[in-house]
Scaffold this active site. Structure first.
Site, short mmCIF file in Angstrom:
data_model
loop_
_atom_site.label_atom_id
_atom_site.label_comp_id
_atom_site.label_asym_id
_atom_site.label_seq_id
_atom_site.Cartn_x
_atom_site.Cartn_y
_atom_site.Cartn_z
N GLN A 181 0.82 -1.23 0.00
CA GLN A 181 0.00 0.00 0.00
C GLN A 181 0.85 1.27 0.00
O GLN A 181 0.38 2.33 -0.41
CB GLN A 181 -0.95 0.01 1.21
CG GLN A 181 -2.06 -1.04 1.15
CD GLN A 181 -3.07 -0.79 0.04
OE1 GLN A 181 -3.13 0.27 -0.58
NE2 GLN A 181 -3.90 -1.81 -0.22
N THR A 239 9.19 -18.81 -16.16
CA THR A 239 9.50 -17.83 -17.20
C THR A 239 8.97 -16.47 -16.79
O THR A 239 7.81 -16.36 -16.39
CB THR A 239 8.88 -18.26 -18.54
OG1 THR A 239 9.42 -19.53 -18.88
CG2 THR A 239 9.19 -17.26 -19.64
N CYS A 323 -13.72 -11.33 3.16
CA CYS A 323 -14.98 -12.04 3.13
C CYS A 323 -14.70 -13.50 3.36
O CYS A 323 -13.68 -14.02 2.94
CB CYS A 323 -15.62 -11.91 1.76
SG CYS A 323 -16.20 -10.26 1.41
#
Lengths: 381, 357
Positions: A181, A239, A323
């Protein structure tokens, strides 16, 4: 009224430079591990990107390990540093009580499946970790601690954590910080902080989804989660996703995010709420916070009801918390800050970004009183 | 109108929501989380409790193009439906939990919340119809009698019916599946749900035994003579013939049936087939789905099982109990079931059977 996006802490719109760089790279062929012309061209683009990101985050290019997400960076760091410590007789994992699930859940997994002992650092009512607790813990059990992980700024409240102090207290104990953040929102330097490891994610800074980075000190070797071709210091095989990495770097280099502007917007929003919705409480108001995130408790409501009503007004915001099977849970962050279960279930997170405007802000403030009134009426619990 | 569409993740509620949108309503899909500890995947034929079901509901809402939310009603469901189910069985009665769920969850908790939030009503995929007449909005059987669910909706008051929208009542189930297919809804061929949604295994007797214990008790004949033992009285149902494990044959070799369950003495009473005959029933806690029933006897029909026959009867209300006198006796009727009165295809009202004779 078109829809208003106030959920920049969830994901951000891609900046134009990133979109251009990424789509151009998508059209080019070449595996960066190949030695031929095509491979070299991709490798060049990719290593340029690595250098740009390193410069933006204040680390060496060799310290950037690309991952598929911030979550993967967190898992790699926490599990890797734990296993490394356990080899030296250290079995304790220390994390803060307000970590993102991408740290909380791997920590609990280590406890349940690997026999780790997990200790949570509590936070105060303003959402800042208890440094006294950490000092005591390190003083008494320092030689048992494998890793300390504290997020740089909290994703629900935006409250900035004293990572410099954590590093100081930790001494020789490896410290990891989830800076997903914070990156590009506030000054952030890997070298200056002195942490062992740091997690970043591209889509929180105007880059593409599906790419992140673990910044890991070049002298630190940790076990891999993904084994294979040995890419990324043999810590993260696979990759490399060159187009996304190029997009990530373009976003990191971009100067599109104006902290002062976002902060001014946020403050005007707080003022609007104070006037229009009496009783609303800004969580972590007394703490240093990220410019864009504001977490508000509306007493007597339930956040999932508010989300529905806000969505009905074409406003996208969030509860900020997790949730479980789609059912909104009380925020573990607000609970850790000493709020009650009911309070922790009655909060919304608004997160502003580079594209947010005063008009967005004013519109949300104008519809909030009606939304809150209906939200209270619909709360029978 | 602004409507909440209750979406279970099944084909019916998905088409109901789509039809409500097409009728010009502003619709928001809501999936009810009814278990605080849901299973990940459907197993067997249950239709509302798994995470997979909530994903199916979300996907349907996305295809229809409406907002979608999950409402946590686990506590309300546990207190109002599961606890009631257990208490009724413990009292020797046979409850119908779908009826309780409609009464206490879908058209109470959900409708109340919807109204408080500024919505006008709740859309569901029940097979039933409503009509506007001089006496207001009334509840009727679905056109597809084999799928008709008016029985489990008979607990709705006039005010609840006012806020209920049943878009599927005029169509057969077969056509609903075709319509779902045409609308691109992936749940078009999802199997129907049959069993009780909160009994994951489908083994009701086992589920009850785990929660109510299994105390061995006597099986007696009508004279009170003990002729066998049972392993928990509530796992038997009135009219049950098989699985009694009786070794003493009747004098004439005719089979025995469960006539009565007495929870206090933990006794199961058995007897001959003709002793199951019931020609009168009384029901408590009546609910009127339209004009109230009076003490004047009326002619109509009574239905005592979700998909049972409509039996011709006379019915009246004595001020406390709803009473129905059958024209022809019925064999085997458990207390706790709902008696639902019909006037033609209109649902008059219902009550919980407390006494039979």
């Amino acid at each position: 009224m078109s829809s208003i996006y106030l959920d920049h802490a969830a994901t951000t719109p891609m900046v134009e430079e990133a979109l251009i760089a990424m789509t151009a790279q998508l059209a080019r062929i070449g595996n960066p591990s190949s030695l031929h012309t095509h491979g070299r061209a991709t490798r060049k683009a990719l290593e340029d990107a690595r250098e740009i990101i390193a410069k933006e985050v204040g680390c060496l290019p060799s310290e950037v390990i690309f991952t598929a997400s911030g979550t993967e960076a967190n898992n790699t760091a926490l599990k890797g540093l734990y296993w490394k410590g356990r080899d030296n007789g250290r079995n304790v994992v220390v994390i803060s009580a307000i970590e993102h699930h991408a740290i909380l859940d791997p920590a609990h997994w280590l406890q349940e499946h690997e026999g780790a002992e997990v200790i949570l650092i509590p936070v105060n009512a303003e959402g800042v970790i208890d440094l006294e607790f950490l000092t005591q813990l390190v003083a008494t059990r320092g030689d048992e601690i494998a890793v300390i992980s504290v997020m740089h700024a909290n994703n629900e409240t935006g409250v900035i954590q004293p990572i410099g102090k954590v590093v100081e207290i930790a001494g020789e104990i490896p410290v990891h910080t989830d800076a997903v953040q914070s990156f590009k929102k506030i000054p952030l330097s890997f070298a200056d902080l002195g942490v062992y490891a740091m997690s970043l994610s591209a889509h929180k800074i105007g880059g593409p989804l599906g790419i992140g980075a673990l910044i890991l000190r070049r002298t630190v070797e940790i076990p891999a989660l993904l084994h294979g071709g040995g890419q990324e210091r043999e810590i993260r095989s696979g990759t490399l996703n060159a187009p996304s990495i190029v997009g990530f770097a373009a976003a990191a280099k971009s100067r599109y995010y104006d902290s002062a502007h976002v902060k001014a917007l946020r403050d005007s929003f707080i003022e609007g709420i104070a006037i229009n919705v009496p009783g609303a409480v800004i969580n972590g108001l007394q703490s240093d916070r990220l410019p864009g995130i504001i977490n508000v408790t509306f007493p007597g409501t339930q956040s999932d009801t508010l989300l529905l009503l806000m969505d009905g007004q074409k406003i996208s915001c969030s509860t900020g918390s997790a949730c479980s099977a789609g059912v909104h849970e009380a925020s573990h962050v607000l609970l850790a800050m000493g709020r009650t279960e009911a309070t922790a279930q009655s909060s919304l997170r608004f997160s502003f970004g580079a594209t947010s405007t005063y008009a967005d802000c004013d519109y949300v403030v104008s519809v909030l009183p009606d939304v809150i009134t209906k939200g209270r009426a619909a709360n029978f619990s | 109108m602004k409507l909440i569409a209750a979406m279970s993740g099944g084909v019916d509620s998905a088409v109901a929501a789509a039809r409500a949108v097409e009728a010009g309503h502003e619709v928001i899909g809501v999936h009810l989380a009814l278990s605080s500890n849901p299973q990940k995947y459907r197993s067997g034929a249950r239709g509302c409790c798994t995470i997979e079901d909530s994903h199916d509901a979300r996907r349907a809402a996305d295809v229809i193009g409406i907002p979608f939310y999950i409402w946590d009603m686990a506590e309300e469901f546990h207190d109002g439906v599961v606890e009631d189910f257990l208490a009724e069985y413990a009292a020797g009665r046979t409850p119908n939990p779908c009826l309780r769920c409609n009464e206490k969850i879908k058209f109470a908790a959900v409708l109340d919340r919807a109204r408080a939030m500024g919505f006008d009503g709740v859309v569901t995929g029940h097979y039933a119809r409503t009509q506007i007449s001089d006496s207001g909005k009334t509840l009727h059987r679905a056109v597809d009698h084999s799928k008709d669910q008016s029985y489990v909706l008979s607990v709705l008051t006039v005010e609840q019916i006012e806020g209920a929208i049943f878009p599927l009542g005029d169509t057969t189930k077969v056509d609903i599946r075709k319509e779902a297919e045409a609308r691109g809804l992936a749940v078009a061929q999802k199997p129907d749900s049959h069993d009780i949604c909160f009994v994951p295994s489908g083994d009701n007797a086992g589920w009850l035994r785990d929660r109510l214990g299994s105390e061995v008790g006597p099986i007696v004949d009508q004279d009170g003579t003990k002729i066998g033992e049972h392993k928990g009285a509530y796992t038997y149902t009135i009219g049950q013939r098989k699985g009694l494990g009786l070794t003493v044959p009747t004098a004439d070799g005719s089979p025995r049936f469960v006539l009565k369950i007495e929870p206090v003495s933990n006794t199961v009473v058995v007897g001959a087939r003709e002793d199951l005959a019931v020609s009168m029933m009384r029901g408590e806690r009546p609910v009127w789905c339209g004009p109230a029933v009076t003490s004047d006897p009326h002619r109509g029909f009574v239905q005592v099982r979700a998909h049972g026959a409509a039996l011709p009867c006379s019915y009246f209300f004595d001020g406390t109990l709803l009473i129905a006198q059958l024209d022809e006796p019925l064999l085997g009727l458990a207390t706790g079931q709902a008696m639902v009165i019909y006037d033609g295809d209109r649902v008059v009202g219902s009550a919980t059977i407390c006494e039979t004779a």
